[in-house]
Design an enzyme around this catalytic site. Sequence first.
Site, mmCIF file in Angstrom:
data_model
loop_
_atom_site.group_PDB
_atom_site.id
_atom_site.type_symbol
_atom_site.label_atom_id
_atom_site.label_comp_id
_atom_site.label_asym_id
_atom_site.label_seq_id
_atom_site.Cartn_x
_atom_site.Cartn_y
_atom_site.Cartn_z
ATOM 1 N N LYS A 51 109.255 11.391 90.924
ATOM 2 C CA LYS A 51 110.486 11.803 91.616
ATOM 3 C C LYS A 51 110.245 12.787 92.765
ATOM 4 C CE LYS A 51 113.951 10.837 88.070
ATOM 5 N NZ LYS A 51 115.140 11.360 87.393
ATOM 6 N N ASP A 70 121.371 10.979 90.208
ATOM 7 C CA ASP A 70 121.537 11.564 88.864
ATOM 8 C C ASP A 70 122.787 12.433 88.761
ATOM 9 O OD1 ASP A 70 119.312 10.375 87.703
ATOM 10 O OD2 ASP A 70 117.968 11.997 88.287
#
Length: 282
Positions: free
Chosen positions: A69, A106
Amino acid sequence: MPDQMIKAGVVGWPIGHSRSPLIHNHWIDSLGLSGTYEAIAIDPKNFEADIHSLIEAGYAGVNCTVPHKHAALAIADRVDASAQNIGAANTLIFAADGSIEARNTDAIGFMENLRAGAPSFDFNGKTALVLGAGGAARAIVYGLIEAGIGQVLLANRTKDRATELQNSLDGPIDVLDGDDREIALADADLLVNTTSLGMVGSPSLDMALDNLRPKALVTDIVYAPLETPLLAAARARGNVAVDGLGMLLHQAAPAFAAWFGVMPTVDVALRQLIIDDLEQNK
Ligand code: ATR
């Protein structure tokens, strides 16, 4: 003329555990689209080169999971506000000219799950007690601030990490001493567990809920088990509790829309598909 075949996937190392292929292929099938979504293992040593190979192979983009990420953010040509603020990207979109856009879905996933599970809850000016200060907490706190939360009380085992998170985001965040979290419950309209505590194979989250307000909303990012001891204890007290599976499903939707051009719905059939998979892989 045949539909254009769109290719996407999820990259991680290892990648075997990812449920993203089940989610995205469910949408490809149910929307009758021509496309594929695969799990792709990428060794961190080769991340950038392998991403460029996917671009050359005509992929529309990928989701990025552990441990990619941060690297995903670093190789991007363009970064959206979410990824910038959270400091990590879970979605890469490959443009026709070969350039890369990084996004983070997210925070949206977390917020959409709560909006779906507790539609009458108004975040504006409310107080949230957030447990944990890792990557997931960062996305969640950013999402809450964007939604107009009045105050975030952050409690983490390692207080320095909570202070780091506080310093990296612009918003009303107060860091608590670990021992104060039960006292802080009395002020919280929302309680969020972002730690792995309560997950299958992890220790349980040891937290007394005596001070939990009767109208407080409780949520957990852990979804295996679906009903964590925290959610069960909150429900037993009569509180509304929202499980973490929806966050996984809702974070996938905007990435799917970016690649396949259709915003998919998070429905009961999709949820059941993942619950069945969780049962089979217990
Ligand atoms: P993620 O990206 O899922 O948030 P992470 O960045 O590793 O994963 O963060 C894990 C979080 O769970 C952290 O807040 C961690 O606390 P520390 O910062 O003190 O490590 C918390 N956590 C994990 N195991 C824990 C445990 N046994 N007790 C208390 N907190 C724990």
